[in-house]
Design a protein around this motif. Structure first.
Motif, mmCIF file in Angstrom:
data_model
loop_
_atom_site.group_PDB
_atom_site.id
_atom_site.type_symbol
_atom_site.label_atom_id
_atom_site.label_comp_id
_atom_site.label_asym_id
_atom_site.label_seq_id
_atom_site.Cartn_x
_atom_site.Cartn_y
_atom_site.Cartn_z
ATOM 1 N N GLY A 102 0.851 -1.192 0.000
ATOM 2 C CA GLY A 102 0.000 0.000 0.000
ATOM 3 C C GLY A 102 0.882 1.236 0.000
ATOM 4 N N SER A 103 0.317 2.392 -0.377
ATOM 5 C CA SER A 103 1.172 3.580 -0.353
ATOM 6 C C SER A 103 1.375 4.072 1.075
ATOM 7 C CB SER A 103 0.629 4.679 -1.259
ATOM 8 O OG SER A 103 -0.619 5.121 -0.821
ATOM 9 N N GLN A 104 0.550 3.567 2.001
ATOM 10 C CA GLN A 104 0.757 3.937 3.408
ATOM 11 C C GLN A 104 2.162 3.513 3.867
ATOM 12 O OE1 GLN A 104 -1.376 5.743 5.187
ATOM 13 N NE2 GLN A 104 -0.157 5.690 7.047
ATOM 14 N N TYR A 130 -3.249 14.873 5.654
ATOM 15 C CA TYR A 130 -3.721 13.480 5.630
ATOM 16 C C TYR A 130 -3.371 12.795 6.959
ATOM 17 C CZ TYR A 130 -3.626 8.471 4.573
ATOM 18 O OH TYR A 130 -3.786 7.106 4.621
ATOM 19 N N SER A 137 -4.782 1.151 -4.730
ATOM 20 C CA SER A 137 -5.968 0.948 -3.893
ATOM 21 C C SER A 137 -7.228 1.540 -4.503
ATOM 22 C CB SER A 137 -5.749 1.576 -2.518
ATOM 23 O OG SER A 137 -4.783 0.853 -1.808
ATOM 24 N N ARG A 153 -3.345 -4.397 -1.109
ATOM 25 C CA ARG A 153 -2.261 -3.639 -0.476
ATOM 26 C C ARG A 153 -1.091 -3.456 -1.437
ATOM 27 N NH1 ARG A 153 -3.984 -0.749 1.230
ATOM 28 N NH2 ARG A 153 -2.504 0.005 2.755
ATOM 29 N N VAL A 185 -0.447 16.507 -0.895
ATOM 30 C CA VAL A 185 -1.277 15.672 -1.783
ATOM 31 C C VAL A 185 -1.848 16.609 -2.845
ATOM 32 C CG1 VAL A 185 -3.151 13.955 -1.844
ATOM 33 C CG2 VAL A 185 -1.873 14.307 0.280
ATOM 34 N N SER A 201 -0.541 4.447 -5.643
ATOM 35 C CA SER A 201 -1.351 3.385 -5.048
ATOM 36 C C SER A 201 -2.259 2.723 -6.074
ATOM 37 C CB SER A 201 -2.216 3.997 -3.948
ATOM 38 O OG SER A 201 -3.048 3.027 -3.382
ATOM 39 N N ALA A 235 -2.105 9.491 -4.217
ATOM 40 C CA ALA A 235 -3.076 8.395 -4.081
ATOM 41 C C ALA A 235 -4.300 8.592 -4.981
ATOM 42 C CB ALA A 235 -3.510 8.274 -2.621
ATOM 43 N N TYR A 278 5.346 17.517 2.950
ATOM 44 C CA TYR A 278 4.485 16.427 2.501
ATOM 45 C C TYR A 278 3.162 17.017 2.019
ATOM 46 C CZ TYR A 278 0.920 12.827 2.796
ATOM 47 O OH TYR A 278 -0.140 12.008 2.492
ATOM 48 N N ASP A 282 2.287 12.847 -2.425
ATOM 49 C CA ASP A 282 1.407 11.686 -2.264
ATOM 50 C C ASP A 282 0.343 11.781 -3.354
ATOM 51 O OD1 ASP A 282 -0.702 9.971 -1.520
ATOM 52 O OD2 ASP A 282 -0.292 10.221 0.621
HETATM 53 C C1 LIG Z 1 -3.718 10.717 0.744
HETATM 54 C C2 LIG Z 1 -3.586 9.253 0.997
HETATM 55 N N1 LIG Z 1 -2.376 8.691 0.944
HETATM 56 C C3 LIG Z 1 -2.193 7.382 1.164
HETATM 57 C C4 LIG Z 1 -3.254 6.565 1.457
HETATM 58 C C5 LIG Z 1 -2.977 5.117 1.738
HETATM 59 O O1 LIG Z 1 -3.541 4.295 0.780
HETATM 60 P P1 LIG Z 1 -3.009 2.841 0.459
HETATM 61 O O2 LIG Z 1 -2.070 2.421 1.541
HETATM 62 O O3 LIG Z 1 -4.219 1.987 0.404
HETATM 63 O O4 LIG Z 1 -2.306 2.943 -0.859
HETATM 64 C C6 LIG Z 1 -4.546 7.096 1.525
HETATM 65 C C7 LIG Z 1 -5.691 6.232 1.865
HETATM 66 O O5 LIG Z 1 -6.812 6.594 1.876
HETATM 67 C C8 LIG Z 1 -4.708 8.479 1.288
HETATM 68 O O6 LIG Z 1 -5.915 9.065 1.363
#
Ligand SMILES: Cc1ncc(COP(=O)(O)O)c(C=O)c1O
Length: 409
Positions: free
Chosen positions: A115-117, A141, A249, A257, A185, A247, A220, A183, A218
């Motif tokens: 996952g990108s988390q 975030y 996701s 993930r 988005v 991501s 996502a 950081y 980020d």
């Molecule tokens: C801004 C942002 N970054 C990262 C994520 C993490 O996503 P994931 O780990 O599913 O790629 C989310 C999840 O909602 C998000 O909103």
């Protein structure tokens, strides 16, 4: 015997308490996950979470891809693999950057993550020491606040305005502190829904460049711009100074993930070491299935569908805000993503709205956890991606009544 104590005694158990590393006391629980425990009841209409629409997950397509991988190359797909990730998948991501954003990114600059988390955790691990200064959007975030908090930075929140981060504030922050990274988005930010305007991206990049700061972009939600247009990545203005996180996701399935991080070679080396230490490599079977899936279809078709559905759901929610909330609230009209950010009438507490709305079987997310410096008590985040027209209309009607009752409007 599970209370959190950050005092470092000699042993781990003192009386009936465990003691933990001091960093744990500085890391907030995920407020969203806590709220979701309360809001999972079937009678509740929830705008609190951030789930993609389950109807848009191509279960059958993924099943076929999984079958094919297991039948044709099962033993290899179930074996240990490399930390960097499955090369054909990294090549796919590299080609997509070229096609979508005109970016030249070598597969060697891409690391597949859980996952990108996980990218945020790895970035924290290799770049943030205790007491280091980092800048973050305000509101920011929540998952990034949580991931970075483990590394005990000093956060400097930079307010977001409609077109992106407030440039004067970013400049002031970078001038006043030895900021290591910013950081952000830039596409359909979570929670605000704000997308940085193109000129704003250039202006942000100018400040970042001048102060030798790293931009952690980020992305996502980059594929979820309703119009299908893509604004330039920060990397196109700051090559060598940008880390991108991506991501699958929101376009494939969050349960797989699957995410990735793009970083310049010097940083990538460190990220790979940190990833090795964390989990050796990401789920190789998931990587193989994802690649098999992507190889056999035009991924732009399901992505267009996701954009169309979310744009529609967003429009229904906006219409309800216009019709039912009259002038009581203000909100940002997003160009993509999954959220609408709402500012409540003066004096209206989002926590109280949360509690009152829950009594009417509607869940919303209070905005406070997105603020590292307090504040946001009059803001809420509404998710529209995991809702039907009917649930949006019913839920928003109930929410409007709650707010009218609270404000006497
Ligand atoms: C801004 C942002 N970054 C990262 C994520 C993490 O996503 P994931 O780990 O599913 O790629 C989310 C999840 O909602 C998000 O909103």
């Amino acid at each position: 015997m599970s209370q959190l104590s950050a005092s470092h005694g000699k042993g781990t158990i003192t009386g009936n308490r465990y003691t933990f590393a001091p960093r744990m006391a500085k890391t907030p629980k995920s407020f969203i996950r806590e709220i979701l425990k309360v809001t999972g009841r079937p009678e509740i209409i929830s705008f609190a979470g951030g789930l993609p629409s389950p109807d848009l997950i191509d279960v059958e397509g993924i099943r076929v891809a999984a079958d094919s991988v297991l039948k044709t190359d099962g033993r290899a797909a179930l074996q240990y693999s490399t930390t960097e990730g499955y090369l054909p998948l990294r090549q796919f991501i590299s080609e997509r950057y070229k096609k979508r954003l005109g970016l030249t990114i070598s597969p060697d600059e891409i690391l597949i993550t859980n996952g990108s988390q996980q990218c945020l955790d790895l970035i924290g691990k290799v770049l943030i020491g205790a007491g280091d200064h980092i800048a973050i959007e305000r509101p920011g975030y929540l998952g990034a606040i949580q991931a970075f908090s483990l590394y005990e930075p000093v956060f400097h929140p930079v307010p977001l305005v409609n077109e992106g981060p407030d440039i004067a504030s970013l400049e002031h922050t970078c001038r006043s502190h030895p900021v290591r990274m910013f950081y952000g988005v830039p596409n359909s930010q979570n929670p605000s829904g704000i997308t940085y305007a193109e000129k704003w991206r250039r202006d942000v990049a100018d400040v970042i460049r001048e102060h030798g700061v790293l931009f952690v972009e980020d992305d996502a939600y980059g594929e979820l711009n309703f119009s299908g247009d893509s604004l330039p990545s920060m990397r196109s203005f700051l090559p060598g100074q940008t880390i991108i996180t991506g991501s699958f996701s929101k376009i494939l399935a969050p349960g797989m993930r699957m995410g990735w991080v793009v970083a310049p070679p010097g940083i990538m080396e460190q990220l790979v070491i940190a990833k090795q230490a964390s989990d050796l490599h990401s789920n190789y079977l998931s990587q193989r299935i994802a690649y098999e899936y992507l190889l056999n279809r035009d991924i732009d078709i399901p992505i267009r569908k996701i954009r169309t559905v979310y744009q529609h759901q967003c429009a229904v929610m906006i219409r309800m805000l216009q019709e039912e909330f009259a002038e009581t609230v203000s909100y940002h009209h997003p160009l993509g993503g999954m959220f609408i950010w709402v500012t409540l009438p003066a004096g209206c507490s989002s926590m109280e709205v949360f509690e009152q709305a829950l009594r009417e079987n509607v869940a919303i997310l209070p905005g406070m956890p997105f603020y590292v410096d307090g504040g946001g008590t009059d803001t809420i985040r509404l998710n529209f991606s995991n809702a039907t027209d009917e649930s949006i209309i019913t839920g928003m009607g109930r929410l409007a009544r709650v707010i009218r009752r609270m404000t006497g409007a």
